[in-house]
Scaffold this motif. Structure first.
Motif, PDB file in Angstrom:
ATOM      1  N   THR A  49      -1.235   9.513  -9.450  1.00 53.87           N
ATOM      2  CA  THR A  49      -1.242   9.827  -8.020  1.00 53.87           C
ATOM      3  C   THR A  49      -2.209   8.936  -7.258  1.00 53.87           C
ATOM      4  OG1 THR A  49      -2.915  11.529  -8.352  1.00 53.87           O
ATOM      5  CG2 THR A  49      -0.606  12.224  -8.417  1.00 53.87           C
ATOM      6  N   ARG A  92       3.166   4.140  -8.336  1.00 51.64           N
ATOM      7  CA  ARG A  92       4.162   4.314  -7.271  1.00 51.64           C
ATOM      8  C   ARG A  92       3.615   5.082  -6.083  1.00 51.64           C
ATOM      9  NH1 ARG A  92       8.076   6.666 -11.292  1.00 51.64           N
ATOM     10  NH2 ARG A  92       7.559   8.436 -10.024  1.00 51.64           N
ATOM     11  N   HIS A  93       2.740   6.045  -6.321  1.00 50.18           N
ATOM     12  CA  HIS A  93       2.213   6.845  -5.222  1.00 50.18           C
ATOM     13  C   HIS A  93       1.330   6.007  -4.307  1.00 50.18           C
ATOM     14  CE1 HIS A  93       3.878  10.500  -6.861  1.00 50.18           C
ATOM     15  NE2 HIS A  93       3.358  10.194  -8.032  1.00 50.18           N
ATOM     16  N   TRP A 121       1.851   2.929  -3.528  1.00 48.62           N
ATOM     17  CA  TRP A 121       2.749   2.169  -2.664  1.00 48.62           C
ATOM     18  C   TRP A 121       3.286   3.028  -1.532  1.00 48.62           C
ATOM     19  CZ3 TRP A 121       2.451  -2.688  -2.235  1.00 48.62           C
ATOM     20  CH2 TRP A 121       2.069  -3.470  -3.319  1.00 48.62           C
ATOM     21  N   ARG A 122       3.374   4.322  -1.748  1.00 42.94           N
ATOM     22  CA  ARG A 122       3.799   5.212  -0.662  1.00 42.94           C
ATOM     23  C   ARG A 122       2.758   5.201   0.458  1.00 42.94           C
ATOM     24  NH1 ARG A 122       5.870  10.426  -4.114  1.00 42.94           N
ATOM     25  NH2 ARG A 122       7.706   9.409  -5.000  1.00 42.94           N
ATOM     26  N   VAL A 123       1.495   5.191   0.080  1.00 44.98           N
ATOM     27  CA  VAL A 123       0.421   5.141   1.071  1.00 44.98           C
ATOM     28  C   VAL A 123       0.485   3.822   1.835  1.00 44.98           C
ATOM     29  CG1 VAL A 123      -2.076   5.087   1.386  1.00 44.98           C
ATOM     30  CG2 VAL A 123      -1.060   6.707  -0.214  1.00 44.98           C
ATOM     31  N   ALA A 127       3.091   1.911   2.280  1.00 41.54           N
ATOM     32  CA  ALA A 127       4.285   1.931   3.131  1.00 41.54           C
ATOM     33  C   ALA A 127       4.050   2.787   4.374  1.00 41.54           C
ATOM     34  CB  ALA A 127       5.476   2.452   2.347  1.00 41.54           C
ATOM     35  N   ALA A 128       3.412   3.926   4.208  1.00 39.70           N
ATOM     36  CA  ALA A 128       3.131   4.792   5.357  1.00 39.70           C
ATOM     37  C   ALA A 128       2.201   4.106   6.348  1.00 39.70           C
ATOM     38  CB  ALA A 128       2.527   6.114   4.886  1.00 39.70           C
TER      39      ALA A 128
END
Length: 112
Positions: free
Chosen positions: A11, A15-16, A18-20, A22-23
């Motif tokens: 987390t 991958r998580h 990259w979510r940050v 991207a956001a």
């Protein structure tokens, strides 16, 4: 002396992470888009209110943006060499001096 490292929590990275990223990319794009769109919409009324040409008002935005773009490599080098503390200290000191100068000219009744 033996050091042991634990595997990273998925987390935090992976991958998580990259979510940050991207956001942050999406919100940054929306923020800049809103800023520049609002500036374009309000350009005419601002120019009329200031009694200036739209060219002068546009230049008032272009000059600091261009200056920031030109200064970015130097500021990045300072940040890497000395850390964020010194850069932040210089920025806050400059902002305080600028605010004091602005308040002095407003308080005297004679804008400079």
């Amino acid at each position: 002396m033996t050091t042991t490292t634990a595997p990273a929590d998925p987390t935090v990275g992976g991958r998580h992470g990259w979510r940050v990223v991207a956001a942050l990319a999406v919100t940054s794009t929306i923020g800049y888009g809103t800023l520049y769109y609002a500036y374009a919409v309000l350009l005419g009324p601002m120019a009329a209110g200031l009694g200036a040409s739209t060219t002068a008002v546009t230049g008032a935005l272009t000059a600091p943006v261009t200056t920031a773009k030109a200064a970015a490599p130097l500021l990045a080098a300072v940040l890497l060499a000395y850390g964020g503390y010194h850069l932040l200290l210089a920025a806050v000191t400059s902002a305080c001096l600028l605010a004091a100068t602005a308040m002095r000219s407003v308080g005297s009744g004679n804008p400079r």
